[in-house]
Design a protein around this motif. Sequence first.
Motif, PDB file in Angstrom:
ATOM      1  N   LYS B 366     -15.297 -20.811 -58.018  1.00 15.95           N
ATOM      2  CA  LYS B 366     -16.467 -20.883 -57.164  1.00 15.95           C
ATOM      3  C   LYS B 366     -17.601 -20.125 -57.821  1.00 15.95           C
ATOM      4  N   VAL B 367     -18.764 -20.732 -57.848  1.00 13.02           N
ATOM      5  CA  VAL B 367     -19.940 -20.024 -58.339  1.00 13.02           C
ATOM      6  C   VAL B 367     -20.369 -19.060 -57.236  1.00 13.02           C
ATOM      7  N   THR B 368     -20.424 -17.760 -57.572  1.00  7.40           N
ATOM      8  CA  THR B 368     -20.740 -16.760 -56.555  1.00  7.40           C
ATOM      9  C   THR B 368     -22.199 -16.318 -56.611  1.00  7.40           C
ATOM     10  N   ALA B 369     -22.702 -16.138 -57.818  1.00  3.01           N
ATOM     11  CA  ALA B 369     -24.100 -15.723 -57.948  1.00  3.01           C
ATOM     12  C   ALA B 369     -24.818 -16.770 -58.790  1.00  3.01           C
ATOM     13  N   TRP B 370     -26.078 -16.995 -58.506  1.00  4.46           N
ATOM     14  CA  TRP B 370     -26.806 -18.090 -59.169  1.00  4.46           C
ATOM     15  C   TRP B 370     -28.264 -17.704 -59.247  1.00  4.46           C
ATOM     16  N   ARG B 371     -28.720 -17.393 -60.433  1.00  7.38           N
ATOM     17  CA  ARG B 371     -30.126 -17.022 -60.581  1.00  7.38           C
ATOM     18  C   ARG B 371     -30.652 -17.719 -61.828  1.00  7.38           C
ATOM     19  N   MET B 372     -31.552 -18.664 -61.623  1.00  2.18           N
ATOM     20  CA  MET B 372     -32.087 -19.449 -62.729  1.00  2.18           C
ATOM     21  C   MET B 372     -33.440 -18.903 -63.138  1.00  2.18           C
ATOM     22  N   PRO B 373     -33.803 -19.047 -64.402  1.00  2.00           N
ATOM     23  CA  PRO B 373     -35.071 -18.503 -64.889  1.00  2.00           C
ATOM     24  C   PRO B 373     -36.254 -19.362 -64.465  1.00  2.00           C
ATOM     25  N   ALA B 374     -37.433 -18.825 -64.618  1.00  2.00           N
ATOM     26  CA  ALA B 374     -38.657 -19.553 -64.288  1.00  2.00           C
ATOM     27  C   ALA B 374     -39.738 -19.090 -65.257  1.00  2.00           C
ATOM     28  N   GLY B 375     -40.968 -19.373 -64.921  1.00  2.00           N
ATOM     29  CA  GLY B 375     -42.075 -18.926 -65.766  1.00  2.00           C
ATOM     30  C   GLY B 375     -42.585 -20.030 -66.658  1.00  2.00           C
ATOM     31  N   PRO B 376     -43.614 -19.718 -67.471  1.00  2.00           N
ATOM     32  CA  PRO B 376     -44.269 -20.742 -68.283  1.00  2.00           C
ATOM     33  C   PRO B 376     -43.291 -21.474 -69.199  1.00  2.00           C
ATOM     34  N   GLY B 377     -43.398 -22.792 -69.254  1.00  2.00           N
ATOM     35  CA  GLY B 377     -42.634 -23.578 -70.202  1.00  2.00           C
ATOM     36  C   GLY B 377     -41.154 -23.647 -69.933  1.00  2.00           C
ATOM     37  N   VAL B 378     -40.721 -23.311 -68.722  1.00  2.00           N
ATOM     38  CA  VAL B 378     -39.297 -23.320 -68.404  1.00  2.00           C
ATOM     39  C   VAL B 378     -39.023 -24.358 -67.319  1.00  2.00           C
ATOM     40  N   ARG B 379     -38.015 -25.174 -67.523  1.00  2.00           N
ATOM     41  CA  ARG B 379     -37.625 -26.177 -66.529  1.00  2.00           C
ATOM     42  C   ARG B 379     -36.116 -26.097 -66.337  1.00  2.00           C
ATOM     43  N   VAL B 380     -35.676 -26.147 -65.102  1.00  2.00           N
ATOM     44  CA  VAL B 380     -34.244 -26.138 -64.801  1.00  2.00           C
ATOM     45  C   VAL B 380     -33.912 -27.390 -64.009  1.00  2.00           C
ATOM     46  N   ASP B 381     -32.997 -28.195 -64.500  1.00  2.00           N
ATOM     47  CA  ASP B 381     -32.475 -29.335 -63.755  1.00  2.00           C
ATOM     48  C   ASP B 381     -31.053 -28.976 -63.350  1.00  2.00           C
ATOM     49  N   ALA B 382     -30.841 -28.714 -62.069  1.00  2.00           N
ATOM     50  CA  ALA B 382     -29.528 -28.254 -61.621  1.00  2.00           C
ATOM     51  C   ALA B 382     -29.020 -29.130 -60.496  1.00  2.00           C
ATOM     52  N   GLY B 383     -27.706 -29.214 -60.407  1.00  2.00           N
ATOM     53  CA  GLY B 383     -27.083 -29.959 -59.314  1.00  2.00           C
ATOM     54  C   GLY B 383     -26.609 -29.048 -58.214  1.00  2.00           C
ATOM     55  N   VAL B 384     -26.727 -27.737 -58.444  1.00  2.00           N
ATOM     56  CA  VAL B 384     -26.353 -26.763 -57.432  1.00  2.00           C
ATOM     57  C   VAL B 384     -27.530 -25.818 -57.224  1.00  2.00           C
ATOM     58  N   GLU B 385     -27.566 -25.178 -56.081  1.00  2.00           N
ATOM     59  CA  GLU B 385     -28.667 -24.270 -55.760  1.00  2.00           C
ATOM     60  C   GLU B 385     -28.213 -22.824 -55.734  1.00  2.00           C
ATOM     61  N   ALA B 386     -27.000 -22.611 -55.283  1.00  2.00           N
ATOM     62  CA  ALA B 386     -26.522 -21.255 -55.072  1.00  2.00           C
ATOM     63  C   ALA B 386     -25.004 -21.287 -55.094  1.00  2.00           C
ATOM     64  N   ALA B 387     -24.417 -20.265 -54.519  1.00  2.00           N
ATOM     65  CA  ALA B 387     -22.969 -20.175 -54.492  1.00  2.00           C
ATOM     66  C   ALA B 387     -22.368 -21.488 -54.004  1.00  2.00           C
ATOM     67  N   ALA B 388     -21.426 -22.020 -54.780  1.00  2.00           N
ATOM     68  CA  ALA B 388     -20.810 -23.297 -54.412  1.00  2.00           C
ATOM     69  C   ALA B 388     -19.481 -23.436 -55.118  1.00  2.00           C
TER      70      ALA B 388
END
Lengths: 154, 516
Positions: B366-388
């Motif tokens: 199980k994914v318990t913690a989930w923190r994706m980066p952000a800021g200039p020039g960064v893109r995240v394509d994810a199928g999950v949002e948080a703990a799952a």
Amino acid sequence: MSDLEITVDGFIVEAAAGWSLSWLDRDAGIARLTDGTRSEMCLVEGSGSDWVVTLRGRRIPVTVRSWRERVLADAESATRQAGGPVVIRATLPGLVVGVAVEDGAEVGEGTILLTIEAMKMQNEVRAPRAGRVTSISVMAGHTVVAGASLLRIE
Amino acid sequence: MRKDEADPDPPFRRLLVANRGEIAVRVLRACHELGIETVAVYSDADVDALHTRLADRAERIGPAPAAQSYLDIDAVIAAAHRSGAEAIHPGYGFLSENAAFARAVEQAGLVFVGPPAETLASLGDKLAARRAVAAAGVPIVPGLLVPLVPGASGEVAAEVAAVGFPGLVKAAAGGGGRGMRRVDRADQLAAVLEGAGREALAAFGDGTLYFERLIAPARHVEVQLLGDRHGNLAALGERECSVQRRHQKLVEEAPSAAVTPRTRERLAEDARRVAGTVAFHNAATVEFLLDADGSHYFLEMNTRLQVEHGVTELVTGLDLVAWQIRVAAGERLPDAVLANELRGHAIEVRIYAEDPHRDFAPVAGKVTAWRMPAGPGVRVDAGVEAAAPLPIEYDPLLAKLLVHADDRPAALARLRRALDETIVGGVQTDLSFLRWLVDEPGFAAGAYDTGLVAARWAGGPDLADDQRSLAARGALEARLGADAAPTAAPRSTGTQPASAWAARARAEAVSRRPSR
């Protein structure tokens, strides 16, 4: 400070001097380690004596034990040492696609025992030591959960 | 999406996305921008998945195993009819290159966002594609143009030996590295054919195999194509995908550090020639190997969206998914697409639930913690949002992290920064490998090939002393904190709000919660 002993991979380790931990999100375990000039984000999960610290994406299991916890753990591992039967368990949940051995078969270390398909990959389960196969509890087509007992080697 | 906010004339009124995970989310987002209402399909494992929640409407199509849900053609078509969808986007994987599915969609009176069914049928057979491409004058990887038949060992062995070792056995119906095996000596062939045939049969329902010479060292480059129904075809530059494990990609970048402007032109020209061997429109990728001399050899053509399409989007500024949908509806590609110029450098890394220290074995949990980066020039394509929890039935891809910058060194610096902001807890992921890779001298210099992971990672470096002592510091302080305040941990669920403002906010949150 205390009598806590810290081990990583079985080695006793000193906590990095001059560094401290501050929580960014206590509930999620997200924290920052810093020595005042450098800092790293990390994740700290666990409780009691068993912790996992994730640094730069790598999960590092860390044991933090008091003297009393150490004595109890040592006593437990001593009873496990004596070369008794080994229960082979599924390390991943998945589908058993084939069992390569029969009950009573003598196998050498590294013999392929069965094949489990998980996440579209076929994973071979091998004998961790030589011995005789007993108590096969699965067959091809069975779905197993992580930790499920598959067979024993005596 | 409310109609009055949207494009007054969207390509379709309603579209069904026949996929899950990050790619389903990606397609849903494109639709919402185009003013198209969306329908998601989900299995019992995905009742609460992000794609299920993000769509305007969601249809259950079966139990967790993919064969009974995401691969069930009748179930998907029935869901499209129930929901009144006009078109179906297949994403990648699952039914995306299944000719029978494309035909069923067409016969149901719906639009398939992809090439015609007969194109999928002819390209689905990689061996037939090799023959057609060779006939069109495009160099192919040396090897057999006929299938290997297990059992007829004498003749087969002689033909294979004539091609030379080491070589690769591949599945004619294959893709994604499944059914692919390396062969170093003639006496390995029989066993390899059996194993690869079994895997190919299980994965694709077809155990046909063929043999190619192994090109090593090699770099994997591929050209993105986009074609409309009016004969216009755009070649949108190349992506390099040489960082692989088990013949599956981990990192992609555009442009390739190995491709000169002249090679780029030749690759584009040959990619167009490959596309010319079939009736093609929509998005496709033509894959090539580059050998040490810079010569290129055709590998295969995929007529679907690729996992790594995002790096091309970043360097072209185009939304490939939106264009797929628009050309499927009959729109013409404008000059802005056909004469596109590449800008800057983009890198994608794939975040997998895999342990790179144990041969990239998939991990469950199980994914318990989930923190994706952000800021200039960064893109995240994810199928999950948080703990799952991670469903074991599907691909272990969690997310794709993409960066874009003016040039490759700036993109690498941005990637390093973004990875340092990324946290995934509960399971080991390949993030440790990716963070190592950014500083690997060969990769940093752009001098690498498909052997990088095996030659330079090999399970990864041992834990350094400073990492051990830092981890020790983290665990020690966490334990001391927990021991000192055993009741402090669940404070977020405490009943005493800190202030009247907090009490008011809480009361409002409770009253807003929808009742089911």
